[in-house]
Design an enzyme around this catalytic site. Structure first.
Site, short mmCIF file in Angstrom:
data_model
loop_
_atom_site.label_atom_id
_atom_site.label_comp_id
_atom_site.label_asym_id
_atom_site.label_seq_id
_atom_site.Cartn_x
_atom_site.Cartn_y
_atom_site.Cartn_z
N GLU A 97 -42.52 -0.41 -50.92
CA GLU A 97 -42.42 -1.76 -50.32
C GLU A 97 -41.93 -2.76 -51.35
O GLU A 97 -42.20 -2.63 -52.55
CB GLU A 97 -43.80 -2.22 -49.84
N ASP A 98 -41.26 -3.80 -50.88
CA ASP A 98 -40.86 -4.88 -51.77
C ASP A 98 -42.06 -5.78 -52.09
O ASP A 98 -42.30 -6.12 -53.24
CB ASP A 98 -39.73 -5.71 -51.15
N PHE A 150 -43.65 -18.32 -52.08
CA PHE A 150 -42.58 -17.63 -51.36
C PHE A 150 -41.51 -17.25 -52.36
O PHE A 150 -41.02 -18.07 -53.12
CB PHE A 150 -42.01 -18.49 -50.23
P1 IMP Z 1 -47.40 -8.45 -44.37
O1 IMP Z 1 -47.94 -7.79 -45.61
O2 IMP Z 1 -47.65 -7.67 -43.11
O3 IMP Z 1 -47.92 -9.87 -44.23
O4 IMP Z 1 -45.83 -8.61 -44.43
C1 IMP Z 1 -45.08 -8.26 -45.54
C2 IMP Z 1 -43.63 -8.59 -45.25
O5 IMP Z 1 -43.46 -10.02 -45.14
C3 IMP Z 1 -42.76 -8.17 -46.41
O6 IMP Z 1 -42.29 -6.83 -46.28
C4 IMP Z 1 -41.64 -9.19 -46.37
O7 IMP Z 1 -40.65 -8.78 -45.46
C5 IMP Z 1 -42.31 -10.45 -45.83
N1 IMP Z 1 -42.71 -11.37 -46.93
C6 IMP Z 1 -43.95 -11.69 -47.31
N2 IMP Z 1 -43.96 -12.57 -48.33
C7 IMP Z 1 -42.64 -12.79 -48.61
C8 IMP Z 1 -41.99 -13.61 -49.60
O8 IMP Z 1 -42.59 -14.32 -50.43
N3 IMP Z 1 -40.62 -13.57 -49.58
C9 IMP Z 1 -39.90 -12.82 -48.71
N4 IMP Z 1 -40.48 -12.05 -47.77
C10 IMP Z 1 -41.84 -12.03 -47.72
#
Ligand code: IMP
Length: 192
Positions: A97-98, A150
């Site tokens: 994951e990124d 962000f």
């Molecule tokens: P979560 O962990 O289900 O809330 O979602 C994670 C996803 O939200 C990541 O794979 C990204 O696509 C997006 N995301 C969350 N924070 C960021 C950020 O700071 N920049 C860009 N994308 C983000």
């Protein structure tokens, strides 16, 4: 860098950390070559660099997902837009994951992959935004603990922009970006 954004992780620091993660994965998976699964689109840049630091006969596969009802959906239930090309039954899967934010998307995905009979399902994330975690997750490999900001660059986007920045920026002025999502595009232009 500007009042709009600052460099959080420079290119050299990312390269160094990705190499370390690759060495750890090489050691840990030596006896069970993994299938690295990347979630499109954000994870592909990290995956591309990471696999070249892993000295094993690994394989890669991709998934694309979207949250039902948008990002604010607290269930984490996702719709699979593109599924894996190959069956992962009996395989050692490492999801790359990124960034992990609330963790809701990933935790739903991990249970889906485990239900398909993977021998193991691990997680490797470049950035871990722990402060926002809702779903508890066992993260085996993490590049950096990311502050609750962000971020864009190195695969991460703001409205599909900035994925090709070789470093990671933290936005300082979010409302400025809502008005003008292209505000940072001058950082993509090579200096004369
Ligand atoms: P979560 O962990 O289900 O809330 O979602 C994670 C996803 O939200 C990541 O794979 C990204 O696509 C997006 N995301 C969350 N924070 C960021 C950020 O700071 N920049 C860009 N994308 C983000």
């Amino acid at each position: 860098m500007s009042d709009l954004a600052t460099v959080l992780y420079p290119e050299a620091e990312i390269r160094r950390r990705v190499a370390e993660l690759g060495r750890d994965i090489t050691v840990d998976y030596a006896s069970r070559p993994p299938v690295l699964v990347s979630i499109l689109k954000g994870g592909f840049v990290f995956l591309a660099d990471l696999i070249r630091e892993v000295d094993l006969a690994l394989r890669v596969d991709f998934m694309s997902i979207s949250s039902y009802g948008g990002g604010s959906d607290a269930s984490g239930v996702v719709r699979i837009l593109k599924d894996l090309d190959h069956d992962i039954g009996g395989e050692h899967v490492l999801v790359v994951e990124d960034i992990i934010d609330t963790g809701l998307t990933l935790s739903y995905l991990l249970s889906t992959l485990a239900a398909r009979g993977a021998a193991s399902v691990g997680v490797c994330t470049l950035l871990d935004k722990r402060a926002r975690r809702i779903a508890p997750l066992d993260i085996g490999y993490r590049g950096f603990d990311c502050p609750d900001r962000f971020v864009v660059g190195y695969g991460l986007d703001y409205q599909e922009r900035y994925r090709n920045l070789p470093f990671i920026l933290a936005l300082e002025n979010h409302s400025g970006f809502m008005e003008d999502p292209a505000a940072l595009e001058r950082f993509l232009v090579a200096p004369a």
